[in-house]
Write a protein that holds these residues in place. Structure first.
Motif, PDB file in Angstrom:
ATOM      1  N   VAL A  71       1.144  -0.886  -0.066  1.00 47.28           N
ATOM      2  CA  VAL A  71      -0.254   0.192   0.164  1.00 47.28           C
ATOM      3  C   VAL A  71       0.916   1.288   0.200  1.00 47.28           C
ATOM      4  O   VAL A  71       2.106   0.917   0.964  1.00 47.28           O
ATOM      5  N   HIS A  72       0.461   2.407  -0.741  1.00 44.07           N
ATOM      6  CA  HIS A  72       1.452   3.369  -0.498  1.00 44.07           C
ATOM      7  C   HIS A  72       0.749   4.479  -1.170  1.00 44.07           C
ATOM      8  O   HIS A  72      -1.007   4.486  -1.259  1.00 44.07           O
ATOM      9  N   ARG A  73       1.110   6.036  -1.137  1.00 47.03           N
ATOM     10  CA  ARG A  73       0.036   6.731  -1.007  1.00 47.03           C
ATOM     11  C   ARG A  73       0.727   7.960  -1.584  1.00 47.03           C
ATOM     12  O   ARG A  73       1.774   7.680  -1.852  1.00 47.03           O
ATOM     13  N   PHE A  74      -0.671   8.211  -2.631  1.00 47.64           N
ATOM     14  CA  PHE A  74       0.140   9.194  -3.294  1.00 47.64           C
ATOM     15  C   PHE A  74      -0.947  10.403  -3.785  1.00 47.64           C
ATOM     16  O   PHE A  74      -1.703  10.919  -2.919  1.00 47.64           O
ATOM     17  N   ALA A  75      -0.410  11.718  -4.338  1.00 42.08           N
ATOM     18  CA  ALA A  75      -1.085  12.183  -4.335  1.00 42.08           C
ATOM     19  C   ALA A  75      -1.098  13.194  -6.546  1.00 42.08           C
ATOM     20  O   ALA A  75      -0.160  12.493  -6.690  1.00 42.08           O
ATOM     21  N   ILE A  76      -2.191  12.505  -6.577  1.00 43.14           N
ATOM     22  CA  ILE A  76      -3.160  13.435  -7.703  1.00 43.14           C
ATOM     23  C   ILE A  76      -3.338  14.525  -8.229  1.00 43.14           C
ATOM     24  O   ILE A  76      -4.184  15.220  -7.477  1.00 43.14           O
ATOM     25  N   ILE A  77      -2.871  15.287  -9.301  1.00 43.87           N
ATOM     26  CA  ILE A  77      -2.225  16.288  -9.308  1.00 43.87           C
ATOM     27  C   ILE A  77      -3.357  16.908 -10.729  1.00 43.87           C
ATOM     28  O   ILE A  77      -3.142  16.369 -11.546  1.00 43.87           O
ATOM     29  N   SER A  78      -4.337  17.747 -10.396  1.00 44.85           N
ATOM     30  CA  SER A  78      -4.902  18.643 -11.530  1.00 44.85           C
ATOM     31  C   SER A  78      -5.216  19.328 -12.408  1.00 44.85           C
ATOM     32  O   SER A  78      -5.301  20.398 -12.921  1.00 44.85           O
ATOM     33  N   GLY A  79      -4.211  19.814 -11.557  1.00 38.46           N
ATOM     34  CA  GLY A  79      -3.759  21.324 -11.652  1.00 38.46           C
ATOM     35  C   GLY A  79      -3.247  22.530 -10.971  1.00 38.46           C
ATOM     36  O   GLY A  79      -2.955  21.676  -9.973  1.00 38.46           O
ATOM     37  N   PRO A  80      -2.944  23.594 -10.638  1.00 40.52           N
ATOM     38  CA  PRO A  80      -2.020  23.835 -10.155  1.00 40.52           C
ATOM     39  C   PRO A  80      -2.896  24.313  -8.983  1.00 40.52           C
ATOM     40  O   PRO A  80      -3.966  24.589  -9.001  1.00 40.52           O
ATOM     41  N   GLY A  81      -2.330  24.049  -7.789  1.00 43.47           N
ATOM     42  CA  GLY A  81      -3.012  24.077  -6.867  1.00 43.47           C
ATOM     43  C   GLY A  81      -3.986  22.703  -6.339  1.00 43.47           C
ATOM     44  O   GLY A  81      -4.002  22.836  -5.061  1.00 43.47           O
ATOM     45  N   ARG A  82      -4.067  22.114  -6.990  1.00 37.98           N
ATOM     46  CA  ARG A  82      -4.928  21.057  -6.990  1.00 37.98           C
ATOM     47  C   ARG A  82      -4.877  19.305  -6.817  1.00 37.98           C
ATOM     48  O   ARG A  82      -3.879  18.727  -7.892  1.00 37.98           O
ATOM     49  N   LEU A  83      -4.454  19.150  -5.636  1.00 37.11           N
ATOM     50  CA  LEU A  83      -4.558  18.257  -6.088  1.00 37.11           C
ATOM     51  C   LEU A  83      -5.003  17.318  -4.801  1.00 37.11           C
ATOM     52  O   LEU A  83      -5.430  17.748  -3.872  1.00 37.11           O
ATOM     53  N   VAL A  84      -5.036  15.865  -5.064  1.00 30.73           N
ATOM     54  CA  VAL A  84      -6.281  14.786  -4.006  1.00 30.73           C
ATOM     55  C   VAL A  84      -5.281  13.819  -3.278  1.00 30.73           C
ATOM     56  O   VAL A  84      -3.967  13.191  -3.901  1.00 30.73           O
ATOM     57  N   GLU A  85      -4.412  13.304  -2.840  1.00 39.65           N
ATOM     58  CA  GLU A  85      -4.024  12.631  -1.488  1.00 39.65           C
ATOM     59  C   GLU A  85      -4.861  11.331  -1.752  1.00 39.65           C
ATOM     60  O   GLU A  85      -6.388  11.367  -1.315  1.00 39.65           O
ATOM     61  N   VAL A  86      -4.396   9.857  -1.942  1.00 39.21           N
ATOM     62  CA  VAL A  86      -5.373   8.881  -2.067  1.00 39.21           C
ATOM     63  C   VAL A  86      -4.296   7.791  -1.112  1.00 39.21           C
ATOM     64  O   VAL A  86      -3.057   7.980  -0.881  1.00 39.21           O
ATOM     65  N   THR A  87      -4.655   6.785  -0.966  1.00 34.47           N
ATOM     66  CA  THR A  87      -3.830   5.293  -0.534  1.00 34.47           C
ATOM     67  C   THR A  87      -4.138   3.938  -1.012  1.00 34.47           C
ATOM     68  O   THR A  87      -5.984   4.368  -1.745  1.00 34.47           O
ATOM     69  N   ALA A  88      -3.852   3.948  -2.175  1.00 35.44           N
ATOM     70  CA  ALA A  88      -3.782   2.574  -3.205  1.00 35.44           C
ATOM     71  C   ALA A  88      -2.923   0.952  -2.978  1.00 35.44           C
ATOM     72  O   ALA A  88      -1.729   1.063  -3.067  1.00 35.44           O
ATOM     73  N   ARG A  89      -3.910   0.003  -3.135  1.00 35.33           N
ATOM     74  CA  ARG A  89      -3.007  -1.672  -3.302  1.00 35.33           C
ATOM     75  C   ARG A  89      -2.685  -1.845  -4.435  1.00 35.33           C
ATOM     76  O   ARG A  89      -3.111  -1.718  -5.724  1.00 35.33           O
ATOM     77  N   ALA A  90      -1.338  -1.418  -4.714  1.00 35.82           N
ATOM     78  CA  ALA A  90      -0.436  -2.512  -5.994  1.00 35.82           C
ATOM     79  C   ALA A  90      -1.594  -3.492  -6.500  1.00 35.82           C
ATOM     80  O   ALA A  90      -0.858  -4.177  -5.504  1.00 35.82           O
ATOM     81  N   ALA A  91      -1.936  -3.737  -7.393  1.00 37.03           N
ATOM     82  CA  ALA A  91      -2.849  -4.876  -7.513  1.00 37.03           C
ATOM     83  C   ALA A  91      -2.122  -5.838  -8.786  1.00 37.03           C
ATOM     84  O   ALA A  91      -2.198  -7.282  -8.892  1.00 37.03           O
ATOM     85  N   TYR A  92      -0.899  -5.051  -9.353  1.00 38.76           N
ATOM     86  CA  TYR A  92      -0.065  -5.637 -10.318  1.00 38.76           C
ATOM     87  C   TYR A  92       0.918  -5.326 -10.665  1.00 38.76           C
ATOM     88  O   TYR A  92       1.407  -3.812 -10.617  1.00 38.76           O
TER      89      TYR A  92
END
Length: 126
Positions: free
Chosen positions: A61-82
Motif C-alpha cells: 500500500v502506498h500514498r500518492f498525490a494526484i495533481i489536476s492543476g496548479p494548487g489542485r491535488l488529492v491524496e489517495v492511498t492505494a494497493r498495488a494489484a499488479y
C-alpha cells in the motif's frame, strides 16, 4: 473486453469493475511513500495505473498525490494489484503498475470524481 497497456505485445482481458480513462499529461501523480518517479497512465473510480522507474510489490500500500492543476491535488492511498515490466525498449527500465484505491475519504472520492467528470466532459460527443 480486451485492452492494451503501454508496451504490451498482446491484448489482455479487462477485469476491472469500472472503466478507466487515459490521462492527459497535465494530470500527474507523485509517490508520497518513496522516491520513485511515476507517470499517471489512467484513472477510474476504483483506482489508477502508472508507469514508474521501479517495480511495485503486489499487495503493498502506498500514498500518492494526484495533481489536476496548479494548487489542485488529492491524496489517495492505494494497493498495488499488479506490476510488470514494459516491453518497449527504453534507455532505462520502466514498469506498468495498477493500483486499487483503499479507504478513500469522502473528500478524496469527491475529488477523484471531479477529475473523472472533467476528463469525460472533454470526451463527450454531440
Amino acid at each position: 473486453m480486451c485492452a492494451m497497456s503501454p508496451g504490451d505485445r498482446e491484448p489482455y482481458t479487462e477485469r476491472r469493475r469500472a472503466p478507466r480513462i487515459q490521462i492527459p499529461e497535465k494530470f500527474r501523480a507523485r509517490l508520497l511513500t518513496g522516491k520513485a518517479t511515476v507517470r499517471l497512465h489512467d484513472l477510474g473510480v476504483g483506482g489508477f495505473s502508472l508507469v514508474s522507474d521501479v517495480p511495485f510489490r503486489v499487495g503493498d500500500v502506498h500514498r500518492f498525490a494526484i495533481i489536476s492543476g496548479p494548487g489542485r491535488l488529492v491524496e489517495v492511498t492505494a494497493r498495488a494489484a499488479y506490476s510488470r515490466p514494459l516491453v518497449v525498449p527504453r534507455d532505462k527500465d520502466q514498469y506498468f503498475t495498477g493500483f486499487a484505491f483503499t479507504a478513500l475519504s469522502a473528500d478524496a472520492r469527491e475529488a477523484v470524481n471531479r477529475i473523472l467528470d472533467q476528463l469525460t466532459s472533454a470526451l463527450s460527443f454531440e
